[in-house]
Design a protein around this motif. Sequence first.
Motif, PDB file in Angstrom:
ATOM      1  N   ALA A 175       0.822  -1.210   0.000  1.00 23.57           N
ATOM      2  CA  ALA A 175       0.000   0.000   0.000  1.00 23.57           C
ATOM      3  C   ALA A 175       0.855   1.259   0.000  1.00 23.57           C
ATOM      4  CB  ALA A 175      -0.933  -0.012   1.213  1.00 23.57           C
ATOM      5  N   ALA A 176       1.995   1.237   0.648  1.00 19.50           N
ATOM      6  CA  ALA A 176       2.858   2.419   0.680  1.00 19.50           C
ATOM      7  C   ALA A 176       3.366   2.757  -0.718  1.00 19.50           C
ATOM      8  CB  ALA A 176       4.034   2.176   1.625  1.00 19.50           C
ATOM      9  N   VAL A 177       3.730   1.741  -1.499  1.00 20.41           N
ATOM     10  CA  VAL A 177       4.208   1.975  -2.864  1.00 20.41           C
ATOM     11  C   VAL A 177       3.078   2.510  -3.734  1.00 20.41           C
ATOM     12  CG1 VAL A 177       5.249   0.873  -4.879  1.00 20.41           C
ATOM     13  CG2 VAL A 177       5.956   0.206  -2.586  1.00 20.41           C
ATOM     14  N   LEU A 178       1.884   1.960  -3.571  1.00 17.92           N
ATOM     15  CA  LEU A 178       0.741   2.447  -4.350  1.00 17.92           C
ATOM     16  C   LEU A 178       0.404   3.893  -4.003  1.00 17.92           C
ATOM     17  CD1 LEU A 178      -1.604  -0.685  -4.232  1.00 17.92           C
ATOM     18  CD2 LEU A 178      -0.211   0.112  -6.160  1.00 17.92           C
ATOM     19  N   ALA A 179       0.441   4.238  -2.717  1.00 17.88           N
ATOM     20  CA  ALA A 179       0.143   5.614  -2.318  1.00 17.88           C
ATOM     21  C   ALA A 179       1.192   6.578  -2.863  1.00 17.88           C
ATOM     22  CB  ALA A 179       0.082   5.705  -0.795  1.00 17.88           C
ATOM     23  N   ALA A 180       2.460   6.187  -2.820  1.00 22.29           N
ATOM     24  CA  ALA A 180       3.513   7.053  -3.359  1.00 22.29           C
ATOM     25  C   ALA A 180       3.372   7.207  -4.868  1.00 22.29           C
ATOM     26  CB  ALA A 180       4.879   6.480  -3.015  1.00 22.29           C
ATOM     27  N   ALA A 181       3.017   6.140  -5.587  1.00 21.43           N
ATOM     28  CA  ALA A 181       2.828   6.235  -7.038  1.00 21.43           C
ATOM     29  C   ALA A 181       1.630   7.116  -7.383  1.00 21.43           C
ATOM     30  CB  ALA A 181       2.647   4.834  -7.610  1.00 21.43           C
ATOM     31  N   LEU A 182       0.534   7.006  -6.612  1.00 19.43           N
ATOM     32  CA  LEU A 182      -0.629   7.853  -6.858  1.00 19.43           C
ATOM     33  C   LEU A 182      -0.316   9.329  -6.624  1.00 19.43           C
ATOM     34  CD1 LEU A 182      -3.647   7.921  -7.560  1.00 19.43           C
ATOM     35  CD2 LEU A 182      -4.142   7.632  -5.120  1.00 19.43           C
ATOM     36  N   ALA A 183       0.416   9.625  -5.548  1.00 22.84           N
ATOM     37  CA  ALA A 183       0.800  11.017  -5.288  1.00 22.84           C
ATOM     38  C   ALA A 183       1.755  11.529  -6.358  1.00 22.84           C
ATOM     39  CB  ALA A 183       1.458  11.112  -3.918  1.00 22.84           C
ATOM     40  N   ALA A 184       2.655  10.676  -6.835  1.00 19.86           N
ATOM     41  CA  ALA A 184       3.559  11.088  -7.906  1.00 19.86           C
ATOM     42  C   ALA A 184       2.794  11.386  -9.185  1.00 19.86           C
ATOM     43  CB  ALA A 184       4.598   9.991  -8.143  1.00 19.86           C
ATOM     44  N   ALA A 185       1.754  10.615  -9.476  1.00 17.91           N
ATOM     45  CA  ALA A 185       0.926  10.897 -10.656  1.00 17.91           C
ATOM     46  C   ALA A 185       0.203  12.230 -10.515  1.00 17.91           C
ATOM     47  CB  ALA A 185      -0.071   9.760 -10.851  1.00 17.91           C
ATOM     48  N   GLY A 186      -0.303  12.539  -9.319  1.00 16.74           N
ATOM     49  CA  GLY A 186      -0.947  13.836  -9.104  1.00 16.74           C
ATOM     50  C   GLY A 186       0.014  14.997  -9.287  1.00 16.74           C
ATOM     51  N   CYS A 187       1.226  14.882  -8.770  1.00 14.27           N
ATOM     52  CA  CYS A 187       2.222  15.950  -8.947  1.00 14.27           C
ATOM     53  C   CYS A 187       2.645  16.072 -10.404  1.00 14.27           C
ATOM     54  CB  CYS A 187       3.432  15.674  -8.066  1.00 14.27           C
ATOM     55  SG  CYS A 187       3.095  15.806  -6.293  1.00 14.27           S
TER      56      CYS A 187
END
Length: 502
Positions: free
Chosen positions: A47-59
């Motif tokens: 879940a931590a990797v998925l959350a970081a990837a989602l935030a990176a997509a938003g940025c």
Amino acid sequence: MTTDQLTTWAVHHPWPAAGITAAVLLVVTGAVWAAVRTVRRADLPPAAVLAAALAAAGCTAYSADTSWAFAADHLKMTDTTERAWLFAAGEMALLGTALMARQNLRTTGAPGVPGVLVWVITGVQIIPAYAESGFVGGTVRAFFGPVCAALLWHLAMGLEVRVGSPGALSTGLPAMIGRELRERLLSRLGLATRDRTAEQITRDRATARAVRLAALLELQPTGRRAGSLRRRLAAAVHRSGAGTNGQQRHQLLQQLAARRTSGQLATVPLASPWTSTGVPEDPYPRTPLGVAGAELRRMDPIAAVHLVRSAHPDSTPAELAALCTGYGVPVSETQVRVALGAGNRPPSEQVGEPTAPRPVLSPVPGADLDLELWSTALVHPEVQNRVPVLAAADGRTSRVHARLPIGDQAEPEHAAVPDAEHPVPEYAVPAAPAVPEYASSEQDDVPEGDRDVPDPDPLIEKARAKYGTALPSIRTLKAEYGIGQTRATRLRDALTEGTTTP
């Protein structure tokens, strides 16, 4: 066909419309079920990797908005189609290099060149942010756009590696630089030794300060600064706790001795490394104590105790226990006594138990008598005559042969051997009383029916007539005829021979 036409057709044709609707629902349900099953079977990252990837997509999308405006205002892309195809070139390049770096990280363990290109593209994308919004707005756009996108993509890759291998470290260039800077900063601040309390850090610093001040005071024992150095040295020693902590005191003395004798390093004799000397097989030879301890630790404790006893035969069990413990074989004094068969410690040596004082005996009257002793046979006559002890008990008498000294006449200290000057009187040994003759123990144990048995035994025919071919036991024969063990055994042997003979 418009929605009104579809509705009119469904009203006029209800059954075909219901069938088509059911078929569409089945297809949609099957597609959703297949998608859910595929997602469940897939090996998803944490879940931590998925959350970081989602935030990176938003940025990344935040950075794309800046690139859209920059393409229209500064790059003169007025055509919407052209701008839609080209405005996000930087973001796509950032995403592509991040995915390539992730693939390299999985296969080779390092991001490689794509990892470096991520930071290069991030630095170039900062320019449109400042060009569109000025210094303040550009800083916000640059930080929450390309900078955060690059950092979050990097964290997503690093987190995935650490989840799979908790002990692994990121091998990227920024991570390596960060680790080196952190270690150098900790060393500069004097915090290189980890896991220390604040009190221990204070003591170590005060110890180092005391060593430095003591060395300065040795160089300047007198003068204006001598008093100040003494006061500061006393304060540093007090703060180091060397007066109450033995380990801290040992450390202080060792550091001070090393600093005071550092000048001797210039004259220490050393062997030249350029001489042709062979490489020793064991550059660090072991001491005899270490070699003996290693051999004893491989042995059984009892065997080790015996080996130490053979090397120290005059040592007590307590000393042997101390020697074995020093060699690395922990044994107690009791275990040593058990191994050597020495028994328990004498009562006078028991630890913690006061020894009762021995009573002082009063002088016995007639203690100045001279006893004349002479050698006799080791075996008494009554024993030689095989007289039972109970029968010979009344015939023994206790006699003491003594002679009183007359005047100052000197007598020999021991007169065990008779001579001509002092003949030893001969006393007759009392004869043993008559002992009645007893019958042998074998006759006492034989029953009355087993004595004076004729040969052949008349009970053989009786037993054959009664038992026939059956073979009775010895206990049955004894109970039947009232005979003893010996006669019953002979009788049974006779029956056995008669049964087996054809």
